[in-house]
Design a protein around this motif. Structure first.
Motif, PDB file in Angstrom:
ATOM      1  N   UNK A 194     -21.872 -16.662  74.050  1.00  0.00           N
ATOM      2  CA  UNK A 194     -22.274 -15.338  74.550  1.00  0.00           C
ATOM      3  C   UNK A 194     -21.567 -14.190  73.829  1.00  0.00           C
ATOM      4  N   UNK A 195     -20.316 -14.422  73.459  1.00  0.00           N
ATOM      5  CA  UNK A 195     -19.560 -13.364  72.802  1.00  0.00           C
ATOM      6  C   UNK A 195     -20.149 -13.040  71.428  1.00  0.00           C
ATOM      7  N   UNK A 196     -20.498 -14.121  70.734  1.00  0.00           N
ATOM      8  CA  UNK A 196     -21.085 -13.907  69.411  1.00  0.00           C
ATOM      9  C   UNK A 196     -22.477 -13.315  69.561  1.00  0.00           C
ATOM     10  N   UNK A 197     -23.204 -13.839  70.529  1.00  0.00           N
ATOM     11  CA  UNK A 197     -24.582 -13.400  70.722  1.00  0.00           C
ATOM     12  C   UNK A 197     -24.657 -11.882  70.964  1.00  0.00           C
ATOM     13  N   UNK A 198     -23.622 -11.342  71.609  1.00  0.00           N
ATOM     14  CA  UNK A 198     -23.599  -9.930  71.939  1.00  0.00           C
ATOM     15  C   UNK A 198     -23.576  -9.044  70.681  1.00  0.00           C
ATOM     16  N   UNK A 199     -23.101  -9.631  69.571  1.00  0.00           N
ATOM     17  CA  UNK A 199     -23.041  -8.842  68.335  1.00  0.00           C
ATOM     18  C   UNK A 199     -24.417  -8.491  67.806  1.00  0.00           C
ATOM     19  N   UNK A 200     -25.433  -9.295  68.232  1.00  0.00           N
ATOM     20  CA  UNK A 200     -26.749  -9.060  67.668  1.00  0.00           C
ATOM     21  C   UNK A 200     -27.511  -8.043  68.500  1.00  0.00           C
ATOM     22  N   UNK A 201     -26.954  -6.816  68.500  1.00  0.00           N
ATOM     23  CA  UNK A 201     -27.621  -5.721  69.202  1.00  0.00           C
ATOM     24  C   UNK A 201     -27.504  -4.504  68.316  1.00  0.00           C
ATOM     25  N   UNK A 202     -28.570  -3.723  68.234  1.00  0.00           N
ATOM     26  CA  UNK A 202     -28.479  -2.548  67.377  1.00  0.00           C
ATOM     27  C   UNK A 202     -27.510  -1.532  67.972  1.00  0.00           C
ATOM     28  N   UNK A 203     -27.623  -1.303  69.285  1.00  0.00           N
ATOM     29  CA  UNK A 203     -26.714  -0.375  69.948  1.00  0.00           C
ATOM     30  C   UNK A 203     -25.799  -1.136  70.893  1.00  0.00           C
ATOM     31  N   UNK A 204     -24.543  -0.720  70.937  1.00  0.00           N
ATOM     32  CA  UNK A 204     -23.665  -1.391  71.894  1.00  0.00           C
ATOM     33  C   UNK A 204     -23.853  -0.809  73.291  1.00  0.00           C
ATOM     34  N   UNK A 205     -24.454   0.381  73.387  1.00  0.00           N
ATOM     35  CA  UNK A 205     -24.610   0.974  74.716  1.00  0.00           C
ATOM     36  C   UNK A 205     -26.062   1.016  75.186  1.00  0.00           C
ATOM     37  N   UNK A 206     -26.954   0.262  74.509  1.00  0.00           N
ATOM     38  CA  UNK A 206     -28.365   0.291  74.913  1.00  0.00           C
ATOM     39  C   UNK A 206     -29.049  -0.967  74.396  1.00  0.00           C
ATOM     40  N   UNK A 207     -30.051  -1.465  75.124  1.00  0.00           N
ATOM     41  CA  UNK A 207     -30.760  -2.676  74.712  1.00  0.00           C
ATOM     42  C   UNK A 207     -31.898  -2.376  73.750  1.00  0.00           C
ATOM     43  N   UNK A 208     -32.169  -1.116  73.501  1.00  0.00           N
ATOM     44  CA  UNK A 208     -33.350  -0.804  72.712  1.00  0.00           C
ATOM     45  C   UNK A 208     -33.143  -1.070  71.221  1.00  0.00           C
ATOM     46  N   UNK A 209     -34.256  -1.276  70.508  1.00  0.00           N
ATOM     47  CA  UNK A 209     -34.228  -1.449  69.064  1.00  0.00           C
ATOM     48  C   UNK A 209     -33.996  -0.101  68.397  1.00  0.00           C
ATOM     49  N   UNK A 210     -33.720  -0.168  67.110  1.00  0.00           N
ATOM     50  CA  UNK A 210     -33.558   1.068  66.346  1.00  0.00           C
ATOM     51  C   UNK A 210     -34.888   1.836  66.356  1.00  0.00           C
ATOM     52  N   UNK A 211     -34.929   3.010  67.004  1.00  0.00           N
ATOM     53  CA  UNK A 211     -36.210   3.717  67.115  1.00  0.00           C
ATOM     54  C   UNK A 211     -36.711   4.285  65.790  1.00  0.00           C
ATOM     55  N   UNK A 212     -35.869   4.263  64.774  1.00  0.00           N
ATOM     56  CA  UNK A 212     -36.319   4.846  63.501  1.00  0.00           C
ATOM     57  C   UNK A 212     -37.053   3.835  62.625  1.00  0.00           C
ATOM     58  N   UNK A 213     -37.009   2.546  62.999  1.00  0.00           N
ATOM     59  CA  UNK A 213     -37.725   1.556  62.186  1.00  0.00           C
ATOM     60  C   UNK A 213     -39.221   1.774  62.306  1.00  0.00           C
ATOM     61  N   UNK A 214     -39.908   1.831  61.148  1.00  0.00           N
ATOM     62  CA  UNK A 214     -41.356   2.124  61.156  1.00  0.00           C
ATOM     63  C   UNK A 214     -42.132   0.994  60.466  1.00  0.00           C
TER      64      UNK A 214
END
Lengths: 122, 828
Positions: free
Chosen positions: B795-815
């Motif tokens: 779980x600790x490693x898995x947490x690293x795979x997030x774009x934002x540490x304070x939000x679950x959303x994806x990078x909104x700038x990706x098009x």
């Protein structure tokens, strides 16, 4: 909304970026605040924290927070994971001299919580 | 407390002080010098003309003397020795009592008794003050003559040339440097000097110096004249022994305090060292013997032993005169010794070399080198150590351009060979500093051994020993990976392995400096993985971005995912599973050139979810992101193909699974073809296997990419077991010795001896490391585990795979956009 590079005196709001444990040692992560992406770096080898814009000015991607930390002489820096452009974490200066500088923001740690100081430009 | 008084403050005086301090003397030491400044390097005096910087020549500051409790008195001349009272008196009438007196008064320039030498404009070349006066006078002058064509005279000529004066050298003998070089060498040197614009007048006895008060020219015994504004006399040295006569100290016929092998004068409490001492009727005008004498005296004064004695000194010398190498060693002339001289003379290139071989042809007696003295140190040592000569001694000097014809290297020198005569440092001392103290550069050698800190003439040889020794230790010379580690990749490999270092931080703290960077971090990450095959996830932040996130970063900051499909063989169920995952996460799908399926457009947040599904369907990471084994491509081989000789698919799967996860300096690809038609394009890979009638051919060192390269045959018609054994050895040897990000093809190209050498190491096991390489590989294979699996389960490693540490959303700038029924990234 745009936040500018600022000094501690200019800080209008200290944004809670989350617990220090959210940020890997000698690594970074990004936070989302009012539409802005801010990269936060836990430079534990120097026992310092830094905050910059998350956008790499080279290819305009939001990826600086995934960059590798290091030093050039005494200057702490981050290397963009895309093409390894490096930027000073203290001044935002582009150390390769071919791209724009990046914004840096004041940062402070209180009770194991990371705060980034922002100033809203009118 | 014992009182030691040293008269004179030149190089030898300083060296004596240094040795006394080093040997922890308890005596009180007083040094009295008549020059205004502390000891300086007189050997390199002509450098003063370039920048008039006395500090650069300084050997020690006043602070050094003070810090070591030595009383240094300058600008004071000793005028009298009272041996009965054991005290000396200076010209200021100060007296100093002594228990031991050391005379280090040196020498003065010898001024021949020529009429008019007292005229204005006549100088000697000896001290910084002499030079300052010359420089001041030279500003008004337009021409200068140097009296004396020896070593020092030619140095003085350089000084005059540096002052932009029309310069002539006047020599009494029929050739230049008559004491060091023979006629032919002298002729060549004359030519070189003339090319530089220095006029050389030989066979000239000066009868008088003309002018009224101020000199205007010189007249010679052959009735010729030279109009010249100033004269620099450099006709030899005369020992400063004037204190001797009155004090009753014995003085030699040609001057100098007579000393025995302990450097004692006829008064055992008075020593003489350096150029003021006459040992066996010999005055030594070089600094190195003076240093030796200082050692002899220091040993007696501190350790009260007469074990160390001075027994003469080799007067071989090498110097660079106005950019021209000049050297002589051993007996340069052999006038009275039977010998066979061998010489080469290349007037075009301005090179003359002569060696004198003993009558029995076994040893070198001496020689002369002009124009190219690169081999001086080596030849000198061969001479001193009486080393065996090669079959054709002419090879030693007849070196073709760019061809290292001289067969003798520093390797052949015995450990006892003295490489630095100024500081008496042996080859063994230098090697010890490298092997035991981990010294890796010339500055380190200077610090550790002092070699090269005297005249500097030994530096080329010391450098050769350094490189030779480092090379033998498996290091690559000065290929430091970045400012944070003063080591090459190979050196770091050894440091990590030998010291069992498991983390980057540990390595940085022990062997590095600063906080690392984007160059050394991934390089070390790769080394750690290559040596221990530990999970790279443990040190995520030193990994390059692909390794950190176990996927390939692509345009827009999205990632591509490549599951392993060993040998390219896949079941329909697995194909369906990949299709379902791609559909669910809307991933662009493509078959790669290496027979894998690449899934593009995954967000950082989705990566663990995608892996989870793939792992569930029986996949594991294909390591497409790593500097590691990517794929082993195969054709269908004997299973389906009418031409196929053996089972290329089965073998490719076997090999791919064997090396999966293996970290290396760069990405690795392999191929196995079932016949010579080569449908797997195995020879375009780092290692390629092609079936033959009798077994398999193994090729190595190929690649596609920007500089395509065909792999080269390493072994032919071998069994499967041999193929695996040789690939094991080849890959480990490459991993251990390649530079960071160097693929196998350029590595093989740069490998000394090329494919033949590689064959010897891998197939013939010429180094005897075959089994070691194989067992190193076994360790890596045994340590394999799937990185994706670890990432999703921890779980600790898995947490690293997030774009934002304070939000679950994806990078909104990706098009993204849609084309050909698939999702594509929007262009930059």
């Amino acid at each position: 909304m745009i936040f500018e590079t600022n000094t501690i005196e200019e800080v209008k709001v200290w944004v809670n970026a989350g617990p220090t444990s959210d940020f890997p040692e000698d690594g970074g992560s990004s936070i989302f605040y009012e539409g802005e992406q801010i990269a936060i770096f836990n430079f534990s080898h120097l026992n310092k924290w830094f905050a910059t814009q998350n956008l790499c000015p080279h290819k305009k991607q939001m990826i600086l927070s995934r960059g590798m930390l290091g030093t050039e002489g005494d200057t702490p820096k981050v290397a963009c994971p895309y093409h390894k452009k490096t930027f000073s974490l203290e001044t935002g200066e582009n150390l390769n001299g071919c791209e724009d500088s990046i914004k840096t923001f004041p940062i402070k740690i209180e009770n194991d919580t990371v705060f980034v100081g922002l100033y809203e430009k009118k | 407390m014992t009182k030691i008084v040293i008269v004179g403050n030149g190089m030898v005086s300083y060296k004596l002080c240094e040795k006394l301090v080093e040997k922890n003397t308890t005596a009180s030491i007083t040094v009295i010098g008549e020059e205004p400044r502390p000891a300086y390097d007189r050997v390199h005096l002509s450098a003063y003309f370039e920048d008039a910087n006395a500090d650069k020549l300084s050997m020690a500051s006043r602070d050094w003397y003070e810090g070591n409790g030595i009383d240094l008195i300058t600008s004071e001349k000793v005028s009298k020795i009272n041996r009965e009272k054991k005290e000396i008196t200076t010209h200021n009438n100060n007296t100093f009592a002594y228990d031991y007196l050391v005379l280090a008064t040196g020498s003065a320039a010898f001024v021949p008794p020529i009429k008019g030498v007292d005229k204005k404009g006549v100088f000697v070349y000896r001290t910084i003050e002499d030079l300052e006066m010359m420089m001041a006078y030279g500003k008004k002058a337009s021409s200068a003559a140097v009296l004396g064509g020896g070593l020092l005279g030619l140095e003085a000529a350089k000084a005059a040339l540096d002052m932009n004066l029309k310069t002539s050298v006047v020599e009494f003998a029929p050739r230049l440097m008559p004491r060091q070089i023979d006629e032919e060498g002298g002729n060549l040197l004359k030519q070189k000097m003339e090319d530089l614009g220095i006029e050389i007048l030989l066979n000239k006895a000066t009868s008088q110096i003309t002018g009224e008060g101020t000199m205007t020219g010189m007249e010679f015994s052959d009735d010729t004249k030279l109009d010249v504004d100033m004269l620099i006399i450099s006709a030899g040295i005369r020992p400063r022994d004037e204190l001797g006569k009155e004090a009753g100290l014995e003085v030699a016929e040609r001057g100098g305090f007579v000393v025995n092998s302990l450097m004692q004068t006829n008064d055992p409490s008075i020593f003489a060292v350096g150029e003021c001492a006459s040992h066996n009727n010999m005055i030594y005008g070089l600094v190195a013997p003076g240093y030796d004498m200082a050692e002899v005296v220091a040993e007696q004064l501190v350790h009260n032993t007469d074990e160390y004695q001075f027994d003469g000194f080799d007067m071989s010398t090498k110097l660079k005169l106005i950019g021209v190498d000049v050297a002589s060693f051993g007996d340069p002339f052999c006038d009275n010794t039977p010998h066979s001289p061998i010489s080469i003379s290349d007037t075009q290139a301005g090179i003359y070399k002569r060696i004198n071989v003993s009558e029995d042809g076994k040893t070198l007696l001496g020689g002369i080198l002009i124009g190219d003295a690169e081999d001086y140190n080596m030849l000198h040592q061969m001479c001193v150590n009486e080393m065996a000569l090669p079959p054709h001694p002419v090879d030693l000097i007849a070196k073709g351009s760019g061809d290292s014809g001289a067969a003798i290297g520093v390797d052949a020198l015995p450990d006892t060979a003295q490489v630095c005569s100024c500081e008496n440092v042996s080859k063994g001392d230098v090697c010890c500093a490298i092997k035991d103290d981990g010294v890796t550069d010339i500055n380190g050698i200077k610090k550790a051994t002092k070699a090269g800190t005297g005249c500097g003439g030994c530096l080329p040889m010391v450098n050769n020993i350094l490189e030779d020794t480092l090379k033998k230790m498996g290091a690559t010379i000065r290929k430091e990976i970045c400012e944070h580690f003063p080591y090459s990749r190979q050196e770091l490999f050894d440091l990590i392995k030998v010291n069992e270092i498991k983390t980057y931080k540990e390595l940085l703290n022990k062997y590095g400096q600063g906080s690392g960077c984007e160059t050394c971090k991934p390089a070390v990450a790769s080394l750690l993985a290559s040596i221990w095959n530990d999970l790279i996830l443990k040190e995520a932040t030193i990994q390059d971005t692909n390794d950190r996130f176990l996927a390939n970063i692509q345009k827009g900051g999205s990632y591509s995912v490549v599951p392993r499909i060993a040998g390219g063989e896949i079941t329909p169920d697995k194909l369906i599973a990949i299709g379902e995952v791609a559909k669910e996460f809307d991933l662009y799908t493509k078959i790669t050139g290496g027979q894998r399926i690449d899934l593009f457009g995954a967000t950082l947040n989705d990566l663990p979810l995608i892996w989870e599904k793939l792992i569930e369907a029986g996949f594991e990471s294909g390591h497409a992101y790593g500097k590691s084994l990517r794929t082993v491509k195969s054709c269908v081989g004997s299973t389906w193909c009418r031409f196929g000789l053996h089972d290329s698919v089965g073998f490719a799967i076997e090999i791919e699974n064997r090396y999966k996860g293996l970290r290396s300096p760069h990405k690795l690809k392999g191929g196995v073809s079932g016949c010579i038609r080569e449908c797997a394009e195995a020879r375009g890979k780092d290692f390629g296997v092609i079936a033959t009638e009798k077994g398999w051919n193994l090729y190595v060192g190929g690649n596609g990419g920007a500089n395509p390269k065909h792999a080269i045959l390493l072994a032919g018609d071998i069994t499967k077991e041999e193929v695996v054994k040789y690939i094991d050895r080849f890959l480990m040897f490459y991993i251990k010795t390649a530079e960071p990000l160097q693929r196998t093809a350029p590595w093989l190209e740069k490998l000394e001896g090329g494919i033949d050498y590689l064959k010897q190491v891998v197939v013939e096991d010429s180094l005897g490391i075959g089994e070691q390489l194989e067992s190193d590989m076994e360790v890596l294979i045994a340590n394999y585990s799937c990185e994706w699996k670890e990432a999703i389960n921890n779980p600790k490693i898995r947490k690293r795979f997030a774009h934002f540490s304070n939000s679950d959303q994806d990078d909104p700038t990706q098009k993204f956009k849609r084309e050909r029924d698939q999702r594509f990234p929007v262009a930059w």
